[in-house]
Every structure is written in structure tokens, then in C-alpha cells.
Design a protein around this motif. Sequence first.
Motif, PDB file in Angstrom:
ATOM      1  N   ASP A 215       0.739  -1.032   0.045  1.00 12.79           N
ATOM      2  CA  ASP A 215      -0.212  -0.011  -0.080  1.00 12.79           C
ATOM      3  C   ASP A 215       0.889   1.388  -0.030  1.00 12.79           C
ATOM      4  OD1 ASP A 215      -2.476  -1.372  -0.176  1.00 12.79           O
ATOM      5  OD2 ASP A 215      -2.656  -1.198   2.014  1.00 12.79           O
ATOM      6  N   ARG A 216       1.818   1.144   0.734  1.00 11.79           N
ATOM      7  CA  ARG A 216       2.805   2.263   0.805  1.00 11.79           C
ATOM      8  C   ARG A 216       3.542   2.583  -0.542  1.00 11.79           C
ATOM      9  NH1 ARG A 216       4.211   0.086   5.808  1.00 11.79           N
ATOM     10  NH2 ARG A 216       6.153  -0.647   4.943  1.00 11.79           N
ATOM     11  N   GLN A 217       3.852   1.646  -1.402  1.00 16.32           N
ATOM     12  CA  GLN A 217       4.227   1.657  -2.619  1.00 16.32           C
ATOM     13  C   GLN A 217       3.758   1.965  -3.788  1.00 16.32           C
ATOM     14  OE1 GLN A 217       7.688   1.460  -2.370  1.00 16.32           O
ATOM     15  NE2 GLN A 217       7.333   0.955  -0.226  1.00 16.32           N
ATOM     16  N   GLY A 218       2.292   1.789  -3.670  1.00 14.98           N
ATOM     17  CA  GLY A 218       1.251   2.324  -4.481  1.00 14.98           C
ATOM     18  C   GLY A 218       0.743   1.101  -5.496  1.00 14.98           C
ATOM     19  N   LYS A 219      -0.157   1.518  -6.484  1.00 10.23           N
ATOM     20  CA  LYS A 219      -0.684   0.551  -7.480  1.00 10.23           C
ATOM     21  C   LYS A 219       0.605  -0.030  -8.191  1.00 10.23           C
ATOM     22  CE  LYS A 219      -4.938   2.983  -8.329  1.00 10.23           C
ATOM     23  NZ  LYS A 219      -5.849   3.409  -9.378  1.00 10.23           N
ATOM     24  N   PRO A 220       1.579   0.368  -8.682  1.00  8.72           N
ATOM     25  CA  PRO A 220       2.619  -0.229  -9.180  1.00  8.72           C
ATOM     26  C   PRO A 220       3.087  -1.388  -8.717  1.00  8.72           C
ATOM     27  CG  PRO A 220       3.036   2.069  -9.605  1.00  8.72           C
ATOM     28  CD  PRO A 220       1.905   1.990  -8.530  1.00  8.72           C
ATOM     29  N   ALA A 221       3.155  -1.292  -7.477  1.00  8.23           N
ATOM     30  CA  ALA A 221       3.700  -2.370  -6.681  1.00  8.23           C
ATOM     31  C   ALA A 221       2.634  -3.477  -6.507  1.00  8.23           C
ATOM     32  CB  ALA A 221       4.157  -2.027  -5.224  1.00  8.23           C
ATOM     33  N   TRP A 222       1.576  -3.175  -6.585  1.00  5.38           N
ATOM     34  CA  TRP A 222       0.486  -4.238  -6.250  1.00  5.38           C
ATOM     35  C   TRP A 222       0.374  -4.988  -7.674  1.00  5.38           C
ATOM     36  CZ3 TRP A 222      -2.045  -6.620  -2.653  1.00  5.38           C
ATOM     37  CH2 TRP A 222      -2.182  -5.956  -1.269  1.00  5.38           C
ATOM     38  N   ILE A 223       0.550  -4.308  -8.804  1.00  2.54           N
ATOM     39  CA  ILE A 223       0.499  -4.641 -10.149  1.00  2.54           C
ATOM     40  C   ILE A 223       1.654  -5.897 -10.407  1.00  2.54           C
ATOM     41  CG2 ILE A 223       0.451  -4.353 -12.542  1.00  2.54           C
ATOM     42  CD1 ILE A 223      -1.210  -1.844 -12.128  1.00  2.54           C
ATOM     43  N   ILE A 224       2.757  -5.346  -9.911  1.00  3.18           N
ATOM     44  CA  ILE A 224       3.918  -6.077 -10.229  1.00  3.18           C
ATOM     45  C   ILE A 224       4.032  -7.433  -9.416  1.00  3.18           C
ATOM     46  CG2 ILE A 224       6.601  -6.259  -9.477  1.00  3.18           C
ATOM     47  CD1 ILE A 224       6.510  -3.320 -10.268  1.00  3.18           C
ATOM     48  N   ALA A 225       3.591  -7.305  -7.939  1.00  3.16           N
ATOM     49  CA  ALA A 225       3.229  -8.310  -7.366  1.00  3.16           C
ATOM     50  C   ALA A 225       2.448  -9.508  -8.067  1.00  3.16           C
ATOM     51  CB  ALA A 225       2.814  -8.081  -5.966  1.00  3.16           C
ATOM     52  N   MET A 226       1.276  -9.091  -8.458  1.00  4.08           N
ATOM     53  CA  MET A 226       0.386  -9.780  -9.131  1.00  4.08           C
ATOM     54  C   MET A 226       0.952 -10.634 -10.185  1.00  4.08           C
ATOM     55  SD  MET A 226      -3.124  -9.072 -11.125  1.00  4.08           S
ATOM     56  CE  MET A 226      -2.067  -8.280 -12.307  1.00  4.08           C
ATOM     57  N   VAL A 227       1.754  -9.846 -11.239  1.00  8.83           N
ATOM     58  CA  VAL A 227       2.179 -10.442 -12.232  1.00  8.83           C
ATOM     59  C   VAL A 227       3.297 -11.542 -11.853  1.00  8.83           C
ATOM     60  CG1 VAL A 227       4.005  -9.814 -14.484  1.00  8.83           C
ATOM     61  CG2 VAL A 227       1.670  -8.250 -13.897  1.00  8.83           C
ATOM     62  N   LEU A 228       4.212 -11.259 -10.857  1.00  8.16           N
ATOM     63  CA  LEU A 228       5.082 -12.034 -10.382  1.00  8.16           C
ATOM     64  C   LEU A 228       4.501 -13.298  -9.892  1.00  8.16           C
ATOM     65  CD1 LEU A 228       7.833  -9.741  -8.606  1.00  8.16           C
ATOM     66  CD2 LEU A 228       7.994 -11.021 -11.026  1.00  8.16           C
ATOM     67  N   GLY A 229       3.293 -13.191  -9.212  1.00  7.30           N
ATOM     68  CA  GLY A 229       2.479 -14.114  -8.553  1.00  7.30           C
ATOM     69  C   GLY A 229       1.937 -15.012  -9.909  1.00  7.30           C
ATOM     70  N   LEU A 230       1.538 -14.371 -10.863  1.00  6.45           N
ATOM     71  CA  LEU A 230       1.190 -15.160 -12.056  1.00  6.45           C
ATOM     72  C   LEU A 230       2.163 -15.824 -12.603  1.00  6.45           C
ATOM     73  CD1 LEU A 230      -1.241 -12.640 -13.741  1.00  6.45           C
ATOM     74  CD2 LEU A 230      -1.784 -15.056 -12.895  1.00  6.45           C
ATOM     75  N   ILE A 231       3.296 -15.447 -12.808  1.00  6.98           N
ATOM     76  CA  ILE A 231       4.606 -15.816 -13.385  1.00  6.98           C
ATOM     77  C   ILE A 231       4.967 -17.249 -12.464  1.00  6.98           C
ATOM     78  CG2 ILE A 231       7.092 -15.640 -13.866  1.00  6.98           C
ATOM     79  CD1 ILE A 231       6.296 -12.902 -14.787  1.00  6.98           C
ATOM     80  N   VAL A 232       5.297 -17.067 -11.093  1.00  2.96           N
ATOM     81  CA  VAL A 232       5.714 -17.951 -10.218  1.00  2.96           C
ATOM     82  C   VAL A 232       4.827 -19.134  -9.973  1.00  2.96           C
ATOM     83  CG1 VAL A 232       6.635 -18.480  -8.020  1.00  2.96           C
ATOM     84  CG2 VAL A 232       7.483 -16.198  -9.113  1.00  2.96           C
ATOM     85  N   PHE A 233       3.584 -18.877  -9.485  1.00  2.39           N
ATOM     86  CA  PHE A 233       2.470 -19.611  -9.457  1.00  2.39           C
ATOM     87  C   PHE A 233       1.328 -19.189  -9.683  1.00  2.39           C
ATOM     88  CE2 PHE A 233      -0.083 -22.064  -6.099  1.00  2.39           C
ATOM     89  CZ  PHE A 233       0.136 -23.413  -6.912  1.00  2.39           C
ATOM     90  N   TRP A 234       0.527 -19.477 -10.787  1.00  2.00           N
ATOM     91  CA  TRP A 234      -0.539 -18.859 -11.319  1.00  2.00           C
ATOM     92  C   TRP A 234      -1.520 -18.592 -10.375  1.00  2.00           C
ATOM     93  CZ3 TRP A 234      -5.331 -21.183 -12.100  1.00  2.00           C
ATOM     94  CH2 TRP A 234      -5.351 -22.373 -12.446  1.00  2.00           C
ATOM     95  N   PRO A 235      -2.140 -19.570  -9.328  1.00  5.16           N
ATOM     96  CA  PRO A 235      -2.958 -19.615  -8.547  1.00  5.16           C
ATOM     97  C   PRO A 235      -2.757 -18.481  -7.715  1.00  5.16           C
ATOM     98  CG  PRO A 235      -2.597 -21.914  -8.917  1.00  5.16           C
ATOM     99  CD  PRO A 235      -1.586 -21.041  -9.652  1.00  5.16           C
ATOM    100  N   LEU A 236      -1.615 -18.170  -7.160  1.00  6.88           N
ATOM    101  CA  LEU A 236      -1.253 -17.128  -6.174  1.00  6.88           C
ATOM    102  C   LEU A 236      -1.453 -15.688  -6.840  1.00  6.88           C
ATOM    103  CD1 LEU A 236       0.137 -15.812  -3.788  1.00  6.88           C
ATOM    104  CD2 LEU A 236       2.358 -16.137  -4.981  1.00  6.88           C
ATOM    105  N   GLY A 237      -1.092 -15.623  -8.379  1.00  2.00           N
ATOM    106  CA  GLY A 237      -1.362 -14.400  -9.133  1.00  2.00           C
ATOM    107  C   GLY A 237      -3.036 -13.910  -9.233  1.00  2.00           C
ATOM    108  N   LEU A 238      -3.769 -15.282  -9.737  1.00  2.00           N
ATOM    109  CA  LEU A 238      -5.034 -14.824  -9.549  1.00  2.00           C
ATOM    110  C   LEU A 238      -5.581 -14.402  -8.242  1.00  2.00           C
ATOM    111  CD1 LEU A 238      -6.280 -17.936 -11.792  1.00  2.00           C
ATOM    112  CD2 LEU A 238      -6.108 -15.504 -12.237  1.00  2.00           C
ATOM    113  N   ALA A 239      -5.150 -14.946  -6.994  1.00  2.00           N
ATOM    114  CA  ALA A 239      -5.606 -14.679  -5.618  1.00  2.00           C
ATOM    115  C   ALA A 239      -5.391 -13.315  -5.486  1.00  2.00           C
ATOM    116  CB  ALA A 239      -5.049 -15.946  -4.737  1.00  2.00           C
ATOM    117  N   LEU A 240      -4.102 -13.000  -5.868  1.00  2.00           N
ATOM    118  CA  LEU A 240      -3.693 -11.407  -5.678  1.00  2.00           C
ATOM    119  C   LEU A 240      -4.834 -10.531  -6.595  1.00  2.00           C
ATOM    120  CD1 LEU A 240       0.075 -11.173  -5.509  1.00  2.00           C
ATOM    121  CD2 LEU A 240      -1.655 -10.202  -3.937  1.00  2.00           C
TER     122      LEU A 240
END
Length: 125
Positions: free
Chosen positions: A16-41
Motif C-alpha cells: 500500500d505504501r508503494q502504491g498501485k504499481p507495486a500491487w500490479i508487479i506483485a500480481m504479475v510475479l505471482g502469475l509467473i511463479v505460481f498462477w493461482p497465487l497471481g489470480l488470488a492477488l
Amino acid sequence: MSAITTWPAQAESWLDRQGKPAWIIAMVLGLIVFWPLGLALLAYMIWSNRMTVRSLPSRFQRQNATRSTGNAAFDAYKADTLRRLEEEQEQFEAFLQCLRDARDKAEFDQFIDERRKPAQAQTTA
């Protein structure tokens, strides 16, 4: 609580402190590493309204409104004006609530009157 149980809350506040780009990056990385994690994010971001635009301006306005300019006279004027505007907003919201209450009462009274008409017609007949 241990660090293991508090890491999700710590990660959320950090993102939240980092802003929207950090959330988007975390979601994309989650999709790359383990797609259910990215979908959950993604689901969490949608469910918690993390991606809404309207939440950003109010946060920035509050930060700018409380920041000192260095000029004491202007800061006092600004604080007084903001206080007055907040009072006027509260009064206006109270006025709108009174209007809504009056409209609701009128609609309810009309409903009750319409319900009583058939009952009155049957008792007079």
C-alpha cells in the motif's frame, strides 16, 4: 503474534505504501511463479478496491491540506477555511438527510393511505 502470522499484514501495508504499481508487479510475479497465487492477488485487489482511482485524490488532498507552507498567517487562514468548509459540509449533509427522511415519510404515508382505502371501502359497503 509471531512474524509468521503477521507477514501478510506487513506485506499488504508495504505494498500500500508503494502504491498501485507495486500491487500490479506483485500480481504479475505471482502469475509467473505460481498462477493461482497471481489470480488470488488479482481477486484480492478487485475485492478490496485497491485499483480504484477515486481513492487516490482524497489521500493526496489530505496530505496537501495539512502540510505547512511556512507562513503562519496563511496556515491559520487555511486551517480556519478548511474547518469552516467541513462544518458547512456536515450541515449540508444533515440537510440532505432531513430531505431524504421527509421524502421517505411522505412515501410511507402515501403507501399507508393507499392500503387503507380498500379496507375503508369494504367496511362502508
